[in-house]
Design a protein around this motif. Structure first.
Motif, PDB file in Angstrom:
ATOM      1  N   ASP A 105      11.944   2.617  -0.257  1.00 22.92           N
ATOM      2  CA  ASP A 105      13.344   2.515   0.155  1.00 22.92           C
ATOM      3  C   ASP A 105      13.553   3.080   1.551  1.00 22.92           C
ATOM      4  OD1 ASP A 105      14.105   1.264  -2.161  1.00 22.92           O
ATOM      5  OD2 ASP A 105      14.945   3.051  -3.118  1.00 22.92           O
ATOM      6  N   VAL A 106      12.995   4.251   1.804  1.00 22.74           N
ATOM      7  CA  VAL A 106      13.170   4.848   3.130  1.00 22.74           C
ATOM      8  C   VAL A 106      12.429   4.044   4.185  1.00 22.74           C
ATOM      9  CG1 VAL A 106      11.212   6.491   3.079  1.00 22.74           C
ATOM     10  CG2 VAL A 106      13.275   7.050   4.362  1.00 22.74           C
ATOM     11  N   LYS A 107      11.334   3.425   3.805  1.00 26.82           N
ATOM     12  CA  LYS A 107      10.635   2.541   4.739  1.00 26.82           C
ATOM     13  C   LYS A 107      11.521   1.367   5.141  1.00 26.82           C
ATOM     14  CE  LYS A 107       6.619  -0.553   4.976  1.00 26.82           C
ATOM     15  NZ  LYS A 107       6.140  -0.098   6.296  1.00 26.82           N
ATOM     16  N   GLN A 108      12.207   0.779   4.170  1.00 24.97           N
ATOM     17  CA  GLN A 108      13.107  -0.329   4.478  1.00 24.97           C
ATOM     18  C   GLN A 108      14.274   0.130   5.338  1.00 24.97           C
ATOM     19  OE1 GLN A 108      12.597  -3.518   3.950  1.00 24.97           O
ATOM     20  NE2 GLN A 108      14.548  -4.072   4.910  1.00 24.97           N
ATOM     21  N   VAL A 150       0.824  -1.220   0.000  1.00 26.79           N
ATOM     22  CA  VAL A 150       0.000   0.000   0.000  1.00 26.79           C
ATOM     23  C   VAL A 150       0.852   1.260   0.000  1.00 26.79           C
ATOM     24  CG1 VAL A 150      -1.919  -1.144   1.164  1.00 26.79           C
ATOM     25  CG2 VAL A 150      -0.196   0.054   2.519  1.00 26.79           C
ATOM     26  N   VAL A 151       2.161   1.103   0.088  1.00 23.08           N
ATOM     27  CA  VAL A 151       3.074   2.241   0.184  1.00 23.08           C
ATOM     28  C   VAL A 151       3.518   2.641  -1.221  1.00 23.08           C
ATOM     29  CG1 VAL A 151       5.282   3.038   1.128  1.00 23.08           C
ATOM     30  CG2 VAL A 151       3.862   1.416   2.425  1.00 23.08           C
ATOM     31  N   PRO A 152       3.446   3.924  -1.578  1.00 23.35           N
ATOM     32  CA  PRO A 152       3.916   4.348  -2.900  1.00 23.35           C
ATOM     33  C   PRO A 152       5.372   3.944  -3.122  1.00 23.35           C
ATOM     34  CG  PRO A 152       2.748   6.138  -1.798  1.00 23.35           C
ATOM     35  CD  PRO A 152       2.917   5.051  -0.785  1.00 23.35           C
ATOM     36  N   PHE A 189      12.095  14.722   2.282  1.00 24.62           N
ATOM     37  CA  PHE A 189      11.103  13.654   2.427  1.00 24.62           C
ATOM     38  C   PHE A 189       9.701  14.251   2.397  1.00 24.62           C
ATOM     39  CE2 PHE A 189      14.022  10.671   5.107  1.00 24.62           C
ATOM     40  CZ  PHE A 189      14.730  10.351   3.963  1.00 24.62           C
ATOM     41  N   ASP A 190       8.828  13.626   1.633  1.00 28.59           N
ATOM     42  CA  ASP A 190       7.450  14.114   1.574  1.00 28.59           C
ATOM     43  C   ASP A 190       6.592  13.421   2.629  1.00 28.59           C
ATOM     44  OD1 ASP A 190       6.841  11.567   0.585  1.00 28.59           O
ATOM     45  OD2 ASP A 190       6.452  12.257  -1.459  1.00 28.59           O
ATOM     46  N   LEU A 191       5.309  13.750   2.643  1.00 27.62           N
ATOM     47  CA  LEU A 191       4.408  13.245   3.679  1.00 27.62           C
ATOM     48  C   LEU A 191       4.370  11.721   3.691  1.00 27.62           C
ATOM     49  CD1 LEU A 191       2.235  13.684   5.855  1.00 27.62           C
ATOM     50  CD2 LEU A 191       0.548  13.947   4.009  1.00 27.62           C
ATOM     51  N   LEU A 237       5.394   9.244   6.751  1.00 29.23           N
ATOM     52  CA  LEU A 237       4.441   8.255   7.259  1.00 29.23           C
ATOM     53  C   LEU A 237       5.051   6.862   7.255  1.00 29.23           C
ATOM     54  CD1 LEU A 237       1.664   7.218   8.137  1.00 29.23           C
ATOM     55  CD2 LEU A 237       0.942   7.343   5.729  1.00 29.23           C
ATOM     56  N   ALA A 238       5.772   6.519   6.203  1.00 30.23           N
ATOM     57  CA  ALA A 238       6.409   5.196   6.118  1.00 30.23           C
ATOM     58  C   ALA A 238       7.412   5.006   7.257  1.00 30.23           C
ATOM     59  CB  ALA A 238       7.100   5.038   4.765  1.00 30.23           C
ATOM     60  N   ILE A 239       8.168   6.047   7.563  1.00 34.29           N
ATOM     61  CA  ILE A 239       9.109   5.975   8.681  1.00 34.29           C
ATOM     62  C   ILE A 239       8.358   5.823   9.997  1.00 34.29           C
ATOM     63  CG2 ILE A 239      10.832   7.279   9.984  1.00 34.29           C
ATOM     64  CD1 ILE A 239      11.650   8.597   7.317  1.00 34.29           C
TER      65      ILE A 239
END
Length: 382
Positions: free
Chosen positions: A15-18, A8-10, A68-70, A74-76
């Motif tokens: 990458d930043v989420k990982q 569900v993540v764009p 970093f955008d919104l 949020l992913a972080i």
């Protein structure tokens, strides 16, 4: 079980989420219990986050950040809060209030104040709430009066993240007395070493103990006139826009906490026997876990949809209020059911579920209590 999977993540935020997931596993999770018990400020984890390029990077590249955008923030948030909410809040508050300065401040303000935060030489904070006033942004009493080439601040601020630790704050104060009460407030940059600024920690919170909030007393606190952010009287409207973005991220706080509660409950019931059976074999337990998963997936879908809507400026207030309310309340539901599924062991302080249970009480209040969010949802649905 990977509740925070990336489908569900764009793509641009994956990458930043990982990176955030790997950082949380190495630096946040192993230190969570220690910092919860001690209530100390997690400087070492914060500094590691700075080294990893995950702190204050919502500031644009023009001023030293990564832009970093919104959705990336949020992913972080999902990953950090799943690991530990108190440490996560400290990490995400390191640049709190900077978005206001970047959107409304002068070029001189951005260079002087944003760049050191983006380069991890300073940390910031945002001072809005007061001892007797929280969600009523048009009811604050801290004042700012112009005297010559200075603004003189008087009043108190409460629940201010980094009130003691920050190098400077973006502070909300009353500057007018118009019939339109929403046009009476302005935003200021207040260095924490300014004369007349005093702050102390609020002690012994029940949850998120690794994050430090403070009580500020402003006694004829003097700052230069150029520290006014944007236009005088525009503070309420600046905050309204800022909180739309912030509430989407707070929804991420709830998602991370809900994921932690579900994971803990799932692991516990599948590893415990009672009445001659594995606890997971009881239908009532299965229904509890199914309901937790249903609510979590609904909240997460809403939250990521809201992130896109708010990022595009599409009915932002409505979507921000919806996702903040749903995700934080799902976190409370999952933590409560997780406690029940743990039985008597849930009350042991060493249990992760007990920490999560305490932590979930806080996001339903900050960034505007959920009762206020329901007012916004109703008014903006008409």
């Amino acid at each position: 079980m990977d509740l925070l999977e990336e489908s569900v993540v764009p793509e641009h935020a994956r990458d930043v989420k990982q990176q955030a997931r790997e950082f949380a596993a190495e630096h946040i999770e192993p230190n969570a219990e220690e910092y919860f018990e001690s209530g100390e400020y997690p400087w070492e984890v914060l500094e590691a986050g700075m080294d990893a390029g995950l702190i204050a990077q919502d500031i644009s590249e023009e001023y030293g950040g990564s832009g970093f955008d919104l959705q990336q923030v949020l992913a972080i948030a999902e990953e950090f809060y799943r690991a530990d909410a108190g440490i996560a809040l400290t990490l995400q508050l390191a640049s709190f209030g900077c978005e206001i300065v970047e959107h409304y401040g002068s070029e001189e303000q951005k260079e002087e104040f944003l760049r050191p935060v983006a380069e991890n030489d300073q940390i910031s904070g945002l001072a809005v709430s007061e001892p007797d006033t929280g969600s009523d942004l048009a009811g604050m009493t801290t004042s700012a009066e112009k005297e010559g080439d200075e603004w003189v601040l008087n009043g108190e601020k409460y629940w201010v993240g980094n009130a003691v630790e920050a190098d400077w704050l973006t502070l909300y104060a009353k500057t007018g007395d118009k019939d339109d009460r929403y046009s009476n407030y302005s935003m200021f940059i207040v260095p924490t070493d300014a004369p007349g600024y005093e702050a102390e920690h609020i002690p012994e919170k029940m949850g998120m103990r690794a994050s430090k909030q403070g009580h500020i007393v402003l006694d004829d606190c003097r700052i230069p006139e150029e520290n006014l952010v944007g236009t005088e009287g525009g503070g309420f409207y600046m905050l309204a826009d800022f909180f739309n973005h912030g509430r989407v991220v707070v929804g991420g706080h709830g998602l991370g906490l809900a994921a932690a509660a579900i994971e803990e409950a799932w692991e516990f019931v599948h590893g415990r026997n009672a009445f001659g059976r594995n606890v997971s074999e009881f239908q009532a337990v299965q229904h509890d876990l199914a309901d937790m998963r249903l609510e979590f997936e609904a909240a997460r879908s809403l939250n990521w949809r809201a992130a896109e809507k708010v990022a595009n400026g599409e009915d932002a207030g409505f979507w921000a209020a919806c996702c903040k309310t749903k995700s934080t309340e799902v976190a409370m539901h999952c933590a409560e059911r997780g406690m029940q599924l743990h039985g008597g062991r849930s009350v042991l302080g060493e249990r992760r579920i007990a920490r999560v249970y305490r932590d979930v009480r806080i996001p339903v209040i900050y960034e505007g209590a959920n009762e206020i969010q329901r007012n916004l949802i109703y008014r903006q649905s008409r």
